[in-house]
Design a protein around this motif. Structure first.
Motif, PDB file in Angstrom:
ATOM      1  N   TRP A 122      38.348  85.993  44.666  1.00 23.49           N
ATOM      2  CA  TRP A 122      38.725  85.966  46.087  1.00 23.49           C
ATOM      3  C   TRP A 122      38.283  84.467  46.238  1.00 23.49           C
ATOM      4  O   TRP A 122      37.180  84.073  46.000  1.00 23.49           O
ATOM      5  CB  TRP A 122      38.266  87.002  46.979  1.00 23.49           C
ATOM      6  N   ASN A 124      38.232  81.645  49.732  1.00 22.92           N
ATOM      7  CA  ASN A 124      38.270  81.139  50.897  1.00 22.92           C
ATOM      8  C   ASN A 124      38.225  79.490  51.018  1.00 22.92           C
ATOM      9  O   ASN A 124      37.060  78.990  50.476  1.00 22.92           O
ATOM     10  CB  ASN A 124      37.366  81.968  51.882  1.00 22.92           C
ATOM     11  N   SER A 132      40.416  81.401  58.122  1.00 23.79           N
ATOM     12  CA  SER A 132      41.660  81.459  57.330  1.00 23.79           C
ATOM     13  C   SER A 132      41.255  82.633  56.217  1.00 23.79           C
ATOM     14  O   SER A 132      40.342  83.418  55.837  1.00 23.79           O
ATOM     15  CB  SER A 132      41.901  80.275  56.433  1.00 23.79           C
ATOM     16  N   ARG A 133      42.484  83.091  55.838  1.00 29.11           N
ATOM     17  CA  ARG A 133      42.651  84.465  54.979  1.00 29.11           C
ATOM     18  C   ARG A 133      41.996  84.062  53.508  1.00 29.11           C
ATOM     19  O   ARG A 133      41.953  82.934  53.115  1.00 29.11           O
ATOM     20  CB  ARG A 133      44.203  84.831  54.891  1.00 29.11           C
ATOM     21  N   ASP A 134      41.769  85.037  52.838  1.00 24.82           N
ATOM     22  CA  ASP A 134      41.168  84.632  51.342  1.00 24.82           C
ATOM     23  C   ASP A 134      42.472  84.978  50.527  1.00 24.82           C
ATOM     24  O   ASP A 134      43.397  85.710  50.401  1.00 24.82           O
ATOM     25  CB  ASP A 134      40.287  86.035  51.135  1.00 24.82           C
TER      26      ASP A 134
END
Length: 185
Positions: A122, A124, A132-134
């Motif tokens: 994952w 970021n 913000s999203r991963d």
């Protein structure tokens, strides 16, 4: 996706127990080796859109990474293992990364090893903002761990290894060379 991370973590705890049970049964070829390490490097993403949705901008960043895992010497020079990683971006577009991977290696010399690994990671991106999203995807890599005992040292074995590796994510949408020190205990 987090199920994969939890499964890898569970395997990291179960693998040593299984290996010790085998050792207690009289197998002299199995030996567990937990390890930790610190590495540094850079992660460069290409500018092509991938299935993981990584923005096509060509993000990159320098990072420091902590790694922890366990290896099991299966038979002869063959080694199987699992490891987890956590990286913090120190400059560039990446805020942090974390992941888990399985490893297969072959011992070379006294304590050195050549390995490949496959896992899930994952990421970021700091460049996309604070919340913000991963982004995530499969990760693949190969590397070598060099022991001072195999590099001209007088010791018969060493718990310290110089590790150099290169990884990629998705369908070869990035390159991630890393180098550092790993200590087994």
């Amino acid at each position: 996706m987090k199920t994969l991370l939890f499964s890898a973590a569970a395997a990291a705890f179960l693998l040593p127990a299984a290996a010790m049970a085998q050792d207690d049964a009289g197998s002299s070829t199995r030996r567990i080796e937990p390890y930790v390490g610190v590495m540094g490097g850079v992660h460069n993403y290409d500018s092509e859109t991938s299935k993981q949705g990584i923005p096509p901008v060509g993000y990159k960043g320098r990072m420091v990474e902590g790694v922890a895992g366990v290896n099991v010497n299966v038979a002869g020079p063959l080694v199987l293992g699992v490891e987890g990683t956590a990286s913090k971006g120190v400059s560039g577009d990446i805020d942090w990364e974390y992941g888990a991977a399985g490893r297969v290696g072959v011992k070379a010399g006294k304590d050195s090893m050549i390995f490949t690994k496959v896992g899930y990671q994952w990421t970021n991106f700091d460049a996309l903002g604070k919340d913000s999203r991963d982004y995530h995807g499969m990760t693949y890599g190969a590397g070598v761990e060099l022991s001072p005992a195999d590099m001209g040292g007088s010791a018969q074995s060493s718990n310290i290894r110089l590790r150099v590796q290169a990884d990629t994510t998705g369908n070869f949408h990035s390159i991630r060379p890393m180098a550092g020190v790993v200590a087994k205990f």
